[in-house]
Design an enzyme around this catalytic site. Structure first.
Site, short mmCIF file in Angstrom:
data_model
loop_
_atom_site.label_atom_id
_atom_site.label_comp_id
_atom_site.label_asym_id
_atom_site.label_seq_id
_atom_site.Cartn_x
_atom_site.Cartn_y
_atom_site.Cartn_z
N GLN A 124 0.83 -1.20 0.00
CA GLN A 124 0.00 0.00 0.00
C GLN A 124 0.86 1.25 0.00
OE1 GLN A 124 -1.67 1.45 3.64
NE2 GLN A 124 -3.73 1.46 2.79
N GLY A 125 0.71 2.10 -1.00
CA GLY A 125 1.46 3.35 -1.09
C GLY A 125 0.56 4.54 -0.84
N SER A 127 0.88 6.76 2.65
CA SER A 127 1.61 7.77 3.43
C SER A 127 2.83 8.28 2.68
CB SER A 127 2.07 7.18 4.76
OG SER A 127 0.98 6.81 5.55
N GLU A 242 -9.47 -1.72 6.64
CA GLU A 242 -8.36 -1.94 7.55
C GLU A 242 -8.86 -1.95 8.99
OE1 GLU A 242 -3.86 -0.18 8.28
OE2 GLU A 242 -5.27 0.97 7.10
#
Lengths: 379, 331
Positions: A124-125, A127, A242
């Site tokens: 997951q990109g 932040s 999440e």
């Protein structure tokens, strides 16, 4: 109100338990991180072949379509059996559900099966160094070219990036739009020279996470999810995924830590100390408060589609309890517990991130204040 | 598995919320508290017509035959309204006699308790003698200490009103020479009583949170509502955390009392400890949020603070219950 399992739920639990007894992969191999990751990948294949990998996914996409209660039972049995986690956690929990919710038929056809089989790992990109809690301020650019997008920027806290084939990437596709509106959700192929992965060493000394340096990487049009400019709405789905259902599983982990803590108190001769007894009792109450709140949430979600206010505090409860347990362990354990090769020193250090990762406790309190209590926004 | 209320239970809750809001508006609670006698016979009569006093008493003694879960639903709402009422004392006496009394004692006392026409009252704690809520006006007392679990007709006891800070309930020290022993084990009823009081504390904490939240939305300082400042809004978020955690533990303990009595001792102690702490901290934080107005007699919040503090000393303090929790988890 009935906290016992129904006959159907018991049958489901028995099925899971029997399957785990038969198929438990044993201890992870000694050796490097790569070997351990391969072990987790193989374990996920085993889970998938039996239909457990996508337990929450709809049946039409290769999942089991289990109810929330069944998912909770499954997680409880996994914890009870001390079964390892599957390799492609982010794909199963976030990537797949986003493709299912927002993807085209072609995207579902292309991406879903390899997530379940752990053939393609997802990371997951979101932040960035300058965009943590204020995620929508992110600066990674996506520039439109013929047939696709050219991506340039930097991402951080990217779990599994060094194993990943695909990255769920949020980037700014329209720098002139208001900050929440100018974002697009991409599926970035990690196997290209323009993507560089560097390990990020954390206070524990290990590197669970990575930094991502992206310098003109290419994403074809068919790998945009949910359409140009809709990235924020799509990303919110992943963040919700999440957080959903975290409580019940998290309480199981906390109870195991509490059991260790009680053993430690006894071993160090402190079981009769009124101060220690009071603190352990508080922690037991905190663990049960989280577990029971999660069960209330499950019931409310199944009945009316959304959790009640009790669901909004689960992450706060979990991080506070886990941190407090490891702190008490250090006090009880003395210098022995502070040795670099003792598990408590590791757990203490690792738990410092609990109130930051996946939404800081400060931002979560803002969310409770604004969305649950209806207080005015500061901004 | 379902950890929520059934349709019937939601109905009970909605009826109670509506009834209590109309009969015990803030002005009425204040009037009763300031009168020196917090109990209104006409309002008690209305509760009796609704069948509340007998909600958890078996049908053969004139009760509704429901459980501690339903009792807890009513008590959370009574706490929310801060309704001055002998209800909890009567219910606790009923639970003690129903679970630990002889057949003869049940036959004799439970119908009056269930109907609310011959109220019971029970020992909340012992400080210089048994302390009983709403003893005056009751018919029978269920006492636990200074002679063991026993029943005493109120007429045979000497009552001394204790002027504690909570004016919304009347507390009495009781002196009674004799009594008719309760032959059974009172452990279940004591635990159920602690859960009932926990529910009342959860309700009053929830109301204090609502009062503080509404005020934080309206009160402006430095040009904006104080609830927009994180120093204030994060405190309110923490108050919600306390209320919800106490509520989850209390509902679970109530269910254990009805369906899983082996789990009740731990569940009840966790619930009472958490609910006492939550009610004390939330009412304190509500006053802090209200600022100066919260320290005036004119504002109602002090009645909540005072009830919370006194209830925290009854049926086992938070520290005492945590000590039990420690023992029950193996320390």
């Amino acid at each position: 109100m009935d906290l016992t399992l129904t006959a159907e739920e018991q049958a489901f639990r028995d099925e899971v338990r029997a399957w785990l007894a038969e198929n438990h992969p044993g201890e992870p191999p000694a050796g490097g991180e790569d070997a351990q990751f391969e072990f987790a990948r193989q374990w996920q294949r085993t889970l998938h072949e039996a239909g457990w990998a996508g337990i929450s996914w709809p049946r039409e996409y290769g999942g089991r379509g289990a109810t929330l209660i069944e998912q909770a039972i499954f997680q409880e049995e996994m914890a009870r059996a001390k079964a390892p986690r599957p390799a492609n956690v982010l794909g199963l929990v976030m990537g797949g559900p986003v493709v299912i919710a927002h993807g085209t038929e072609e995207q579902k056809e292309r991406f879903l099966e390899p997530i379940l089989s752990a053939e393609e790992i997802w990371c997951q990109g979101f932040s960035e160094p300058g965009s943590g809690s204020d995620l929508a301020s992110l600066k990674t650019r996506a520039v439109k070219e013929d047939g696709g997008w050219r991506i340039t920027g930097q991402k951080v806290w990217t779990t599994y990036a060094h194993h990943a084939k695909w990255c769920m990437l949020l980037a700014r596709s329209d720098p002139d739009a208001p900050k929440h509106k100018g974002l697009t959700y991409f599926i970035l192929d990690m196997e290209q020279d323009e993507v560089e992965v560097r390990p990020l060493r954390q206070i524990t000394g290990e590197a669970e996470f990575n930094e991502l340096f992206i310098d003109g990487a290419w994403v074809p049009d068919e790998n945009v999810i949910g359409g140009e400019g809709n990235g924020w709405a799509v990303a919110i789905t992943t963040l919700m995924n999440e957080r959903a259902g975290l409580g019940a599983t998290a309480a199981l982990g906390l109870q195991a830590t509490l059991d260790d803590l009680i053993e430690l108190a006894k071993r160090r001769g402190r079981a009769g100390d009124p101060l220690v007894r009071d603190r352990i009792a508080r922690l037991k109450i905190a663990v049960e408060g989280l577990r029971l709140g999660a069960l209330r949430s499950l019931t409310a979600t199944m009945r009316v589609g959304i959790p009640g206010p009790e669901g909004s505090i689960a992450k706060l409860q979990w991080s506070a309890a886990n941190q407090a347990m490891t702190e008490l362990a250090l006090e009880l354990g003395g210098l022995e517990a502070l040795r670099t090769d003792d598990s408590w020193s590791y757990r203490f250090l690792r738990s410092r991130a609990n109130s930051i990762e996946g939404g800081t406790s400060d931002v979560l309190r803002n969310i409770v204040a604004e969305r649950v209590l209806g207080l005015p926004k500061l901004r | 598995m379902e950890f929520g209320f059934s349709d019937e239970q939601r109905e009970i809750k909605a009826t109670a919320r509506e009834f209590l809001a109309s009969r015990f508006p803030a002005e009425k609670v204040r009037e009763l508290a300031e009168s020196g006698n917090p109990y209104d016979d006409a309002l008690w009569g209305e509760m009796c017509e609704l069948g509340w006093p007998g909600i958890a008493i078996p049908e053969r003694y004139g009760g509704q035959g429901l459980g501690v879960v339903e009792l807890v639903i009513l008590l959370e709402e009574m706490g929310y309204a801060l309704a001055p009422s002998p209800f909890i004392s009567n219910a606790y006496a009923g639970a003690l006699i129903a679970s630990a009394g002889s057949d003869e004692q049940r036959e004799r006392w439970l119908p009056g308790i269930a109907a609310g026409t011959a109220r019971g009252a029970a020992e909340f704690t012992n400080e210089g003698g048994p302390v009983v809520g709403a003893a005056k006006g009751s018919t029978v007392l269920a006492l636990l200490t200074d002679g063991g679990p026993r029943i005493v007709p109120t007429a045979d006891a000497e009552l001394e009103r204790i002027p504690v800070i909570d004016d919304t309930r009347a507390y009495f020290r009781v002196r009674a020479e004799s009594g008719d022993p309760l032959p059974g084990d009172v452990a279940w009823a004591r635990a159920a009583g602690a859960v009932a009081l926990a529910a009342e504390s959860v309700g009053l904490a929830a109301r204090a949170l609502d009062i503080a939240t509404e005020y934080a939305k309206e009160r402006e300082q430095f040009g904006r509502p104080i609830g927009a400042y994180q120093a204030v809004s994060h405190r309110l978020a923490n108050m919600l955390w306390a209320v919800e955690e106490a509520r989850s533990l209390t509902y679970y303990a109530a269910w254990c009392a009805d369906a899983d009595p082996e789990a009740l001792p731990l569940a009840a102690s966790m619930a009472k400890a958490r609910a006492s702490d939550a009610a004390c901290s939330v009412t304190h934080d509500a006053i802090q949020t209200l600022g100066g107005i919260g320290f005036t007699w004119e504002h109602d919040i002090h009645f909540f603070l005072k009830r919370a503090r006194v209830s925290a000393q009854l049926m086992g303090t938070a520290a005492e219950h945590r000590e039990r929790v420690a023992s029950l988890v193996g320390l």
